[in-house]
Design an enzyme around this catalytic site. Structure first.
Site: not given
Ligand code: NCD
Length: 306
Positions: A55-56, A84, A105, A133
């Site tokens: 959702r975010t 990498k 995030r 958050h």
């Protein structure tokens, strides 16, 4: 008040006046979020998701598209160059060339702060480990205000994993700027982390309880969270608390008629599905409010709204 070019790393970087202004702006964006606009035409949002999210990420992408901008990014670091061995600072210094604003995030606490220090474009923290958050807290406040008409004067219960849940950390800091009474309900192992509870106790009345039944009759807003299984350093600790709390119709028998239940989602088993059809449930309305709040934040940060 200056929002253009601002980072959103921690909710603690914002004053009550600024938060109220964001909530007011969000209310003015409801119609635009429904109908769309070209407010951010030509602007690009980059989403850098080093942890799972539905959702975010979609909420930010949808908000950007609704304002006429575009979104690029990755949600699977395993297939990006990170695999990498590229470090976060380099990733940020590359991506800032592609975008006008970045949403990050990351599993590490402090990651968003670091990114914001390196980036020339604004950085929005969409979750930094178990720490914070902040945009979830803003949409939670917006939901409370929209549903109750006020934040001041309410009794709010935060329930569940208060130790590892980042949404409740940001929300608790934000609520401590209002005139609220906060009940914290959790199993002993998952009590609110000290750093947060010490800070909020300086500002508001905080009562810790182990059973929701003890505080339910007084509660105006019940905010439930899932146990953050992935953040437990020791899996045996998780088995001790798994399934130890659940909101169902029986729990709700003493609830105020107009009490609302919120949840940042995803839900696991902490709210029984039978609760979804009661007049208390607001967790799916929160999702829409997330879009509205994020359109407001993007418009403010990118200077399309003053
Ligand atoms: C939350 C998160 O990622 O912290 N989800 C969300 O952003 N809506 C809550 C969770 O994962 O439990």
């Amino acid at each position: 008040m200056q929002f253009k070019g601002r980072d959103i790393v921690s909710i603690k970087d914002f004053s009550r006046e600024e938060i109220d202004y964001i909530l007011k702006t969000a209310a003015s964006m409801e119609q635009i979020a429904k109908q769309g606009s070209d407010m951010l035409h030509g602007k690009i949002l980059a989403t850098l998701f080093f942890e799972p999210s539905t959702r975010t990420r979609l909420s930010f992408e949808s908000a950007m598209n609704k304002l006429g901008g575009t979104a690029i990014g990755f949600a699977e670091p395993k297939v990006a160059a990170i695999k990498k061995g590229e470090n976060l600072a380099d990733t940020i210094r590359v991506v800032e060339n592609y975008a006008d604003v970045m949403v990050l995030r990351h599993p590490l606490e402090g990651a968003a702060r670091l990114a914001a220090e390196f980036a020339k474009v604004p950085v929005i923290n969409a979750g930094s480990g178990a720490e914070e958050h902040p945009t979830q807290a803003l949409l939670d406040l917006y939901t409370i205000l929209k549903e109750k008409g006020t934040i001041d004067g309410l009794n709010i219960t935060l329930m569940g994993d208060l130790r590892y849940g980042r949404t409740v950390h940001s929300l608790a800091y934000a609520l401590s700027l209002y005139n609220v009474k906060l009940f914290l309900v959790s199993p002993e192992l998952l009590r609110m982390r000290r750093e947060v509870s010490d800070a909020i106790k300086q500002k508001i009345t905080v009562v810790e309880a182990s059973a929701v039944e003890d505080v339910l009759a007084e509660t105006d807003v019940l905010y439930v969270t899932r146990i953050q299984e992935e953040r437990f350093p020791d899996p045996t600790e998780y088995t001790k608390v798994s399934g130890t709390y659940k909101i169902d119709l029986k729990t709700l028998k003493d609830a105020k008629e107009d009490m609302i239940i919120m949840h940042p989602l995803p839900r696991v088993d902490e709210i029984d599905h039978e609760v979804d059809n009661t007049p208390h449930a607001r967790y799916f309305q929160q999702v829409w409010n997330g879009i509205v709040t994020r359109t407001a934040l993007l418009a403010l940060i990118l200077g399309a709204k003053k």
